[in-house]
Design a protein around this motif. Structure first.
Motif, PDB file in Angstrom:
ATOM      1  N   ASP A   1       0.817  -1.213   0.000  1.00  0.00           N
ATOM      2  CA  ASP A   1       0.000   0.000   0.000  1.00  0.00           C
ATOM      3  C   ASP A   1       0.849   1.259   0.000  1.00  0.00           C
ATOM      4  OD1 ASP A   1      -2.311  -1.493   0.009  1.00  0.00           O
ATOM      5  OD2 ASP A   1      -2.481  -1.505   2.197  1.00  0.00           O
ATOM      6  N   ASP A   2       2.019   1.209   0.637  1.00  0.00           N
ATOM      7  CA  ASP A   2       2.905   2.360   0.711  1.00  0.00           C
ATOM      8  C   ASP A   2       4.158   2.084  -0.119  1.00  0.00           C
ATOM      9  OD1 ASP A   2       4.621   4.421   1.349  1.00  0.00           O
ATOM     10  OD2 ASP A   2       4.046   4.503   3.457  1.00  0.00           O
ATOM     11  N   PRO A   3       4.170   2.501  -1.390  1.00  0.00           N
ATOM     12  CA  PRO A   3       5.312   2.181  -2.259  1.00  0.00           C
ATOM     13  C   PRO A   3       6.622   2.789  -1.774  1.00  0.00           C
ATOM     14  CG  PRO A   3       3.827   3.735  -3.334  1.00  0.00           C
ATOM     15  CD  PRO A   3       3.130   3.257  -2.106  1.00  0.00           C
ATOM     16  N   ASP A   4       6.568   3.968  -1.144  1.00  0.00           N
ATOM     17  CA  ASP A   4       7.800   4.587  -0.653  1.00  0.00           C
ATOM     18  C   ASP A   4       8.407   3.760   0.471  1.00  0.00           C
ATOM     19  OD1 ASP A   4       7.641   6.689  -2.438  1.00  0.00           O
ATOM     20  OD2 ASP A   4       6.493   7.952  -1.063  1.00  0.00           O
ATOM     21  N   LEU A   5       7.555   3.276   1.373  1.00  0.00           N
ATOM     22  CA  LEU A   5       8.031   2.429   2.464  1.00  0.00           C
ATOM     23  C   LEU A   5       8.587   1.123   1.916  1.00  0.00           C
ATOM     24  CD1 LEU A   5       8.152   2.420   5.584  1.00  0.00           C
ATOM     25  CD2 LEU A   5       5.990   1.171   5.568  1.00  0.00           C
ATOM     26  N   ALA A   6       7.915   0.573   0.910  1.00  0.00           N
ATOM     27  CA  ALA A   6       8.391  -0.665   0.289  1.00  0.00           C
ATOM     28  C   ALA A   6       9.732  -0.441  -0.402  1.00  0.00           C
ATOM     29  CB  ALA A   6       7.355  -1.176  -0.710  1.00  0.00           C
ATOM     30  N   SER A   7       9.872   0.697  -1.087  1.00  0.00           N
ATOM     31  CA  SER A   7      11.128   0.991  -1.774  1.00  0.00           C
ATOM     32  C   SER A   7      12.286   1.046  -0.792  1.00  0.00           C
ATOM     33  CB  SER A   7      11.017   2.322  -2.529  1.00  0.00           C
ATOM     34  OG  SER A   7      10.088   2.221  -3.588  1.00  0.00           O
ATOM     35  N   GLU A   8      12.076   1.670   0.363  1.00  0.00           N
ATOM     36  CA  GLU A   8      13.137   1.741   1.359  1.00  0.00           C
ATOM     37  C   GLU A   8      13.486   0.348   1.880  1.00  0.00           C
ATOM     38  OE1 GLU A   8      15.101   4.290   2.293  1.00  0.00           O
ATOM     39  OE2 GLU A   8      14.120   5.289   0.611  1.00  0.00           O
ATOM     40  N   ALA A   9      12.489  -0.507   2.012  1.00  0.00           N
ATOM     41  CA  ALA A   9      12.762  -1.882   2.444  1.00  0.00           C
ATOM     42  C   ALA A   9      13.617  -2.610   1.411  1.00  0.00           C
ATOM     43  CB  ALA A   9      11.442  -2.628   2.681  1.00  0.00           C
ATOM     44  N   PHE A  10      13.310  -2.400   0.136  1.00  0.00           N
ATOM     45  CA  PHE A  10      14.112  -3.024  -0.916  1.00  0.00           C
ATOM     46  C   PHE A  10      15.516  -2.436  -0.975  1.00  0.00           C
ATOM     47  CE2 PHE A  10      10.123  -4.718  -2.639  1.00  0.00           C
ATOM     48  CZ  PHE A  10      10.540  -5.977  -3.033  1.00  0.00           C
ATOM     49  N   LEU A  11      15.646  -1.154  -0.684  1.00  0.00           N
ATOM     50  CA  LEU A  11      16.983  -0.553  -0.669  1.00  0.00           C
ATOM     51  C   LEU A  11      17.821  -1.129   0.473  1.00  0.00           C
ATOM     52  CD1 LEU A  11      16.316   3.192  -1.572  1.00  0.00           C
ATOM     53  CD2 LEU A  11      17.220   1.374  -3.015  1.00  0.00           C
ATOM     54  N   ARG A  12      17.190  -1.500   1.575  1.00  0.00           N
ATOM     55  CA  ARG A  12      17.928  -2.193   2.639  1.00  0.00           C
ATOM     56  C   ARG A  12      18.397  -3.559   2.153  1.00  0.00           C
ATOM     57  NH1 ARG A  12      13.910   0.351   5.782  1.00  0.00           N
ATOM     58  NH2 ARG A  12      12.600  -1.519   5.856  1.00  0.00           N
ATOM     59  N   GLU A  13      17.562  -4.216   1.351  1.00  0.00           N
ATOM     60  CA  GLU A  13      17.983  -5.485   0.757  1.00  0.00           C
ATOM     61  C   GLU A  13      19.154  -5.268  -0.198  1.00  0.00           C
ATOM     62  OE1 GLU A  13      16.978  -8.591   1.324  1.00  0.00           O
ATOM     63  OE2 GLU A  13      15.584  -7.918   2.889  1.00  0.00           O
ATOM     64  N   LEU A  14      19.076  -4.194  -0.997  1.00  0.00           N
ATOM     65  CA  LEU A  14      20.169  -3.879  -1.919  1.00  0.00           C
ATOM     66  C   LEU A  14      21.459  -3.636  -1.156  1.00  0.00           C
ATOM     67  CD1 LEU A  14      21.370  -3.182  -4.674  1.00  0.00           C
ATOM     68  CD2 LEU A  14      20.437  -0.862  -4.422  1.00  0.00           C
ATOM     69  N   ARG A  15      21.377  -2.931  -0.045  1.00  0.00           N
ATOM     70  CA  ARG A  15      22.568  -2.687   0.760  1.00  0.00           C
ATOM     71  C   ARG A  15      23.190  -4.010   1.205  1.00  0.00           C
ATOM     72  NH1 ARG A  15      24.255   1.757   3.519  1.00  0.00           N
ATOM     73  NH2 ARG A  15      22.227   2.792   3.220  1.00  0.00           N
ATOM     74  N   GLY A  16      22.356  -4.944   1.633  1.00  0.00           N
ATOM     75  CA  GLY A  16      22.866  -6.249   2.045  1.00  0.00           C
ATOM     76  C   GLY A  16      23.513  -7.009   0.902  1.00  0.00           C
ATOM     77  N   ILE A  17      22.894  -6.939  -0.266  1.00  0.00           N
ATOM     78  CA  ILE A  17      23.458  -7.606  -1.449  1.00  0.00           C
ATOM     79  C   ILE A  17      24.826  -7.025  -1.780  1.00  0.00           C
ATOM     80  CG2 ILE A  17      23.187  -7.897  -3.952  1.00  0.00           C
ATOM     81  CD1 ILE A  17      20.121  -8.007  -3.415  1.00  0.00           C
ATOM     82  N   LEU A  18      24.921  -5.701  -1.781  1.00  0.00           N
ATOM     83  CA  LEU A  18      26.195  -5.057  -2.110  1.00  0.00           C
ATOM     84  C   LEU A  18      27.262  -5.383  -1.077  1.00  0.00           C
ATOM     85  CD1 LEU A  18      24.871  -1.564  -3.267  1.00  0.00           C
ATOM     86  CD2 LEU A  18      25.830  -3.356  -4.712  1.00  0.00           C
ATOM     87  N   GLU A  19      26.891  -5.372   0.189  1.00  0.00           N
ATOM     88  CA  GLU A  19      27.859  -5.685   1.237  1.00  0.00           C
ATOM     89  C   GLU A  19      28.387  -7.114   1.064  1.00  0.00           C
ATOM     90  OE1 GLU A  19      29.365  -4.094   3.529  1.00  0.00           O
ATOM     91  OE2 GLU A  19      28.329  -2.161   3.583  1.00  0.00           O
ATOM     92  N   ARG A  20      27.482  -8.049   0.825  1.00  0.00           N
ATOM     93  CA  ARG A  20      27.920  -9.443   0.676  1.00  0.00           C
ATOM     94  C   ARG A  20      28.717  -9.632  -0.614  1.00  0.00           C
ATOM     95  NH1 ARG A  20      22.809 -10.108   2.933  1.00  0.00           N
ATOM     96  NH2 ARG A  20      21.800 -10.387   0.910  1.00  0.00           N
ATOM     97  N   THR A  21      28.396  -8.854  -1.640  1.00  0.00           N
ATOM     98  CA  THR A  21      29.121  -8.961  -2.904  1.00  0.00           C
ATOM     99  C   THR A  21      30.550  -8.418  -2.792  1.00  0.00           C
ATOM    100  OG1 THR A  21      27.090  -8.814  -4.213  1.00  0.00           O
ATOM    101  CG2 THR A  21      29.134  -8.226  -5.328  1.00  0.00           C
ATOM    102  N   LEU A  22      30.712  -7.343  -2.034  1.00  0.00           N
ATOM    103  CA  LEU A  22      31.986  -6.634  -2.012  1.00  0.00           C
ATOM    104  C   LEU A  22      32.906  -7.018  -0.867  1.00  0.00           C
ATOM    105  CD1 LEU A  22      30.616  -3.051  -2.820  1.00  0.00           C
ATOM    106  CD2 LEU A  22      31.758  -4.611  -4.396  1.00  0.00           C
ATOM    107  N   THR A  23      32.354  -7.542   0.217  1.00  0.00           N
ATOM    108  CA  THR A  23      33.186  -7.849   1.391  1.00  0.00           C
ATOM    109  C   THR A  23      34.147  -8.993   1.097  1.00  0.00           C
ATOM    110  OG1 THR A  23      31.439  -7.111   2.887  1.00  0.00           O
ATOM    111  CG2 THR A  23      33.126  -8.531   3.815  1.00  0.00           C
TER     112      THR A  23
END
Length: 202
Positions: free
Chosen positions: A179-201
Motif C-alpha cells: 500500500d505504501d510504495p515509498d516504504l516498500a522501496s526503502e525496504a528493498f533498498l535495505r535489501e540492496l545494501r545487504g546484497i552489495l555488502e555481501r558482494t563486495l566484502t
C-alpha cells in the motif's frame, strides 16, 4: 575518487540547449518534443541545433548523460575518518538509486517514454553508463587498496555492480505492490545494501 570526464554539455551554450530540452521533455515527453520547441525555449535557431544534434533523440541522449552523471557524482558521500572505500561505495550507490528514482526527468521517461531506455538495458552501453563504470572501477580499486573490497578484476566487478544497481533502479516498482510504495522501496533498498555488502566484502 576517480574523476568522471564527459563532454555531454560542452559549455554553457550547450547547457542552455539541454536545459531547454529538459523543460520540453518534462512538459510533454520525448515523443512530443520537437527541435522547433527546443530552439524556441533555448532562444536559438533550428540550424544551430542541427549543427550539433540531428534529432531530438540525440539531444535527449546528451541530456540524460549530463543528468545521470550529475546524480551519480552528487551521491558520493564525503569521506569520514575511519570510513572504508566499501562503506563509501555502498552508501553512494544506495543514495544514487534513491536519487535516480526521485529525479523528475528519470520518472518522466520511465512513465511516458520507457522505450528510450531499452537500448541501454538490452543492446549497448551509453555514455553515462561508461562514466559510471569509470567511477565504480576507481572506487573498487580504492577498496582493493584498503582491503575493504574483495580482490578481483575491477572492471568486471564494476560491471557486475552496475547490473545489480541498474535492475533496482529501473525495475523496483514492478516488485513493490504494498500500500505504501515509498516504504516498500526503502525496504528493498535495505535489501540492496545487504546484497552489495555481501558482494563486495572480502
Amino acid at each position: 575518487m576517480t574523476p568522471i570526464r564527459h563532454n555531454a554539455s560542452g559549455g554553457s551554450d550547450n547547457d542552455t540547449v539541454l536545459d531547454a530540452v529538459r523543460d520540453c521533455v518534462l512538459a510533454v515527453g520525448v515523443r512530443r518534443t520537437t527541435l522547433t520547441d527546443v530552439a524556441r525555449r533555448a532562444a536559438v535557431s533550428r540550424m544551430t541545433l542541427y549543427r550539433r544534434w540531428p534529432d531530438v533523440r540525440s539531444l535527449v541522449g546528451d541530456l540524460m548523460t549530463r543528468e545521470w552523471i550529475a546524480v551519480a557524482t552528487g551521491a558520493i558521500p564525503a569521506r569520514e575518518p575511519g570510513t572504508t572505500a566499501r562503506d563509501m561505495l555502498t552508501e553512494g550507490l544506495i543514495t544514487a538509486v534513491r536519487a535516480f528514482r526521485a529525479h523528475p526527468l528519470f520518472r518522466k521517461i520511465l512513465d511516458v517514454d520507457p522505450e528510450l531506455l531499452l537500448p541501454y538495458v538490452l543492446d549497448r552501453r551509453g555514455a553515462s553508463q561508461e562514466a559510471l563504470l569509470e567511477l565504480l572501477s576507481g572506487s573498487l580499486r580504492e577498496g582493493h587498496a584498503d582491503g575493504s573490497v574483495r580482490e578481483g578484476h575491477p572492471e568486471r566487478q564494476a560491471r557486475s555492480v552496475l547490473l545489480i544497481v541498474q535492475s533496482f533502479t529501473l525495475s523496483l516498482r514492478t516488485m513493490t505492490d504494498e500500500d505504501d510504495p515509498d516504504l516498500a522501496s526503502e525496504a528493498f533498498l535495505r535489501e540492496l545494501r545487504g546484497i552489495l555488502e555481501r558482494t563486495l566484502t572480502p
